[in-house]
Motif scaffolding. Structure first.
Motif, PDB file in Angstrom:
ATOM      1  N   LEU A  60       0.689  -1.026   0.075  1.00 14.68           N
ATOM      2  CA  LEU A  60      -0.218  -0.177  -0.034  1.00 14.68           C
ATOM      3  C   LEU A  60       0.711   1.224   0.130  1.00 14.68           C
ATOM      4  O   LEU A  60       1.965   1.256   0.358  1.00 14.68           O
ATOM      5  CB  LEU A  60      -0.933  -0.057   1.104  1.00 14.68           C
ATOM      6  N   VAL A  61       0.527   2.429  -1.252  1.00 17.00           N
ATOM      7  CA  VAL A  61       1.288   3.579  -1.044  1.00 17.00           C
ATOM      8  C   VAL A  61       0.219   4.760  -0.569  1.00 17.00           C
ATOM      9  O   VAL A  61      -0.526   4.624  -1.011  1.00 17.00           O
ATOM     10  CB  VAL A  61       1.884   3.553  -2.226  1.00 17.00           C
ATOM     11  N   LEU A  62       0.278   5.022   0.109  1.00 12.66           N
ATOM     12  CA  LEU A  62      -0.226   6.649   0.964  1.00 12.66           C
ATOM     13  C   LEU A  62       0.067   7.823   0.855  1.00 12.66           C
ATOM     14  O   LEU A  62       1.379   8.370   0.829  1.00 12.66           O
ATOM     15  CB  LEU A  62      -0.258   6.756   2.649  1.00 12.66           C
ATOM     16  N   SER A  63      -0.580   8.256  -0.232  1.00 14.58           N
ATOM     17  CA  SER A  63      -0.272   9.572  -1.199  1.00 14.58           C
ATOM     18  C   SER A  63      -0.988  10.809  -0.138  1.00 14.58           C
ATOM     19  O   SER A  63      -1.334  10.727  -0.241  1.00 14.58           O
ATOM     20  CB  SER A  63       0.312  10.271  -2.250  1.00 14.58           C
ATOM     21  N   ASP A  64       0.026  12.267   0.278  1.00 14.13           N
ATOM     22  CA  ASP A  64      -0.234  13.463   0.898  1.00 14.13           C
ATOM     23  C   ASP A  64      -0.809  14.542  -0.278  1.00 14.13           C
ATOM     24  O   ASP A  64       0.140  14.348  -1.235  1.00 14.13           O
ATOM     25  CB  ASP A  64       1.430  13.773   1.478  1.00 14.13           C
ATOM     26  N   LEU A  65      -1.911  14.404  -0.177  1.00 14.48           N
ATOM     27  CA  LEU A  65      -2.477  15.414  -1.315  1.00 14.48           C
ATOM     28  C   LEU A  65      -2.486  17.012  -0.884  1.00 14.48           C
ATOM     29  O   LEU A  65      -3.662  18.046  -1.413  1.00 14.48           O
ATOM     30  CB  LEU A  65      -4.057  14.751  -1.681  1.00 14.48           C
TER      31      LEU A  65
END
Length: 66
Positions: A60-65
């Protein structure tokens, strides 16, 4: 091609305690927007706050938007 095992995020605080959010092969949008899959009800959270994507390897990859 081998299928990926099921993956589910479980809420651990505030109004999301125990809320289950399945993560398939696509993405999960997190934020205050009605369009977000995982909705957070806080003024400190933007409409589209983060994106969780699953890689082809199953990570899983979490990207801060923002």
């Amino acid at each position: 091609m081998e299928s990926l095992p099921d993956c589910t995020l479980i809420g651990a605080s505030a109004d999301l305690v125990g809320v289950a959010c399945p993560v398939g092969s696509g993405e999960v949008m997190v934020g205050r927007s009605l369009e977000a899959v995982l909705r957070l009800h806080s003024d400190g959270v933007s409409r589209f706050h983060a994106r969780i994507q699953r890689t082809t390897q199953g990570s899983l990859v979490l990207s801060d938007l923002g």
